[in-house]
Scaffold this motif. Sequence first.
Motif, PDB file in Angstrom:
ATOM      1  N   LYS A   1       0.843  -1.189   0.000  1.00  0.00           N
ATOM      2  CA  LYS A   1       0.000   0.000   0.000  1.00  0.00           C
ATOM      3  C   LYS A   1       0.880   1.242   0.000  1.00  0.00           C
ATOM      4  O   LYS A   1       0.634   2.195  -0.734  1.00  0.00           O
ATOM      5  CB  LYS A   1      -0.919   0.014   1.218  1.00  0.00           C
ATOM      6  N   SER A   2       1.938   1.246   0.813  1.00  0.00           N
ATOM      7  CA  SER A   2       2.824   2.406   0.848  1.00  0.00           C
ATOM      8  C   SER A   2       3.576   2.546  -0.468  1.00  0.00           C
ATOM      9  O   SER A   2       3.820   3.659  -0.929  1.00  0.00           O
ATOM     10  CB  SER A   2       3.807   2.303   2.010  1.00  0.00           C
ATOM     11  N   LEU A   3       3.932   1.432  -1.107  1.00  0.00           N
ATOM     12  CA  LEU A   3       4.595   1.506  -2.404  1.00  0.00           C
ATOM     13  C   LEU A   3       3.648   2.082  -3.445  1.00  0.00           C
ATOM     14  O   LEU A   3       4.043   2.879  -4.289  1.00  0.00           O
ATOM     15  CB  LEU A   3       5.061   0.109  -2.838  1.00  0.00           C
ATOM     16  N   GLY A   4       2.378   1.706  -3.375  1.00  0.00           N
ATOM     17  CA  GLY A   4       1.400   2.242  -4.310  1.00  0.00           C
ATOM     18  C   GLY A   4       1.178   3.730  -4.131  1.00  0.00           C
ATOM     19  O   GLY A   4       0.797   4.427  -5.057  1.00  0.00           O
ATOM     20  N   GLU A   5       1.421   4.257  -2.935  1.00  0.00           N
ATOM     21  CA  GLU A   5       1.238   5.675  -2.663  1.00  0.00           C
ATOM     22  C   GLU A   5       2.525   6.474  -2.870  1.00  0.00           C
ATOM     23  O   GLU A   5       2.485   7.690  -2.948  1.00  0.00           O
ATOM     24  CB  GLU A   5       0.740   5.883  -1.229  1.00  0.00           C
TER      25      GLU A   5
ATOM     26  N   THR B   1       4.334   0.389 -12.472  1.00  0.00           N
ATOM     27  CA  THR B   1       5.446   0.225 -11.549  1.00  0.00           C
ATOM     28  C   THR B   1       6.205  -1.042 -11.910  1.00  0.00           C
ATOM     29  O   THR B   1       5.611  -2.086 -12.112  1.00  0.00           O
ATOM     30  CB  THR B   1       4.938   0.126 -10.097  1.00  0.00           C
ATOM     31  N   LYS B   2       7.530  -0.926 -12.016  1.00  0.00           N
ATOM     32  CA  LYS B   2       8.399  -2.061 -12.336  1.00  0.00           C
ATOM     33  C   LYS B   2       9.528  -2.122 -11.324  1.00  0.00           C
ATOM     34  O   LYS B   2       9.870  -1.128 -10.700  1.00  0.00           O
ATOM     35  CB  LYS B   2       9.040  -1.890 -13.721  1.00  0.00           C
ATOM     36  N   ASN B   3      10.145  -3.288 -11.254  1.00  0.00           N
ATOM     37  CA  ASN B   3      11.352  -3.446 -10.453  1.00  0.00           C
ATOM     38  C   ASN B   3      12.471  -2.683 -11.156  1.00  0.00           C
ATOM     39  O   ASN B   3      12.742  -2.926 -12.322  1.00  0.00           O
ATOM     40  CB  ASN B   3      11.690  -4.930 -10.323  1.00  0.00           C
ATOM     41  N   GLY B   4      13.125  -1.758 -10.457  1.00  0.00           N
ATOM     42  CA  GLY B   4      14.171  -0.939 -11.058  1.00  0.00           C
ATOM     43  C   GLY B   4      15.544  -1.231 -10.513  1.00  0.00           C
ATOM     44  O   GLY B   4      16.391  -0.340 -10.437  1.00  0.00           O
ATOM     45  N   GLU B   5      15.774  -2.465 -10.128  1.00  0.00           N
ATOM     46  CA  GLU B   5      17.031  -2.869  -9.495  1.00  0.00           C
ATOM     47  C   GLU B   5      18.240  -2.443 -10.331  1.00  0.00           C
ATOM     48  O   GLU B   5      18.291  -2.694 -11.525  1.00  0.00           O
ATOM     49  CB  GLU B   5      17.039  -4.382  -9.300  1.00  0.00           C
ATOM     50  N   GLY B   6      19.188  -1.752  -9.714  1.00  0.00           N
ATOM     51  CA  GLY B   6      20.428  -1.340 -10.370  1.00  0.00           C
ATOM     52  C   GLY B   6      20.277  -0.129 -11.273  1.00  0.00           C
ATOM     53  O   GLY B   6      21.085   0.080 -12.171  1.00  0.00           O
TER      54      GLY B   6
ATOM     55  N   ARG C   1       8.562   3.988 -11.714  1.00  0.00           N
ATOM     56  CA  ARG C   1       7.145   4.284 -11.960  1.00  0.00           C
ATOM     57  C   ARG C   1       7.078   5.377 -13.010  1.00  0.00           C
ATOM     58  O   ARG C   1       7.838   6.331 -12.969  1.00  0.00           O
ATOM     59  CB  ARG C   1       6.453   4.746 -10.687  1.00  0.00           C
ATOM     60  N   ASP C   2       6.153   5.221 -13.955  1.00  0.00           N
ATOM     61  CA  ASP C   2       5.991   6.255 -14.967  1.00  0.00           C
ATOM     62  C   ASP C   2       4.662   6.967 -14.786  1.00  0.00           C
ATOM     63  O   ASP C   2       3.869   6.616 -13.919  1.00  0.00           O
ATOM     64  CB  ASP C   2       6.150   5.688 -16.380  1.00  0.00           C
TER      65      ASP C   2
END
Length: 176
Positions: free
Chosen positions: A43-47, A149-154, A143-144
């Motif tokens: 939920k916090s990631l979505g916000e 939302t995608k994993n943006g590792e590295g 996030r665009d």
Amino acid sequence: MYELNWSLLIALLSLVISIFGLYNSWKSRINNEKFWMKEQYYKSLGEAVKIEPSHEYIASKATESSVVIYNKSDFKVYDVVVLQGLNNMDLFNGQCISKVCYIREIRGQYCEHFTMKHKGLGMSKFLVIGVFFRDFQGKEWFRDSYGITKNGEGYKDRLSKLHLISPPYPHKIDNQ
């Protein structure tokens, strides 16, 4: 012969059932807490890091765009990198039309306003914003402005190789 004491047997059986019930209750509570923490995290990631148009800060030129990054969660986000591109560009892989904006952290329930210069649009083109950030658990995300939302590792290494950012990262870079 020894006579079986039924009351002792019933007491032992009751004790075993009670211990089994306590164990199940404890496991259920632990699982509920893990589930709740996971739900709160998502939920916090979505916000976190919402991209919305700025009505208060209007860009003064046709080659500038006003960007507002909201962190509507209760947790800070760190190492925020904002890219601006056209609707046909792949922001996740570093395609952009302006210098990037880097923000060290955005605290919870706060927004960051800034303008970004660009070279102009084209026919049937519109601006899209992409944001890389690190959440409070150290996971990296992208996030665009479509809300994907995608994993943006590295992402810092990837953007450094494209010469979009370079360490050491300053507090804030923008084109003002």
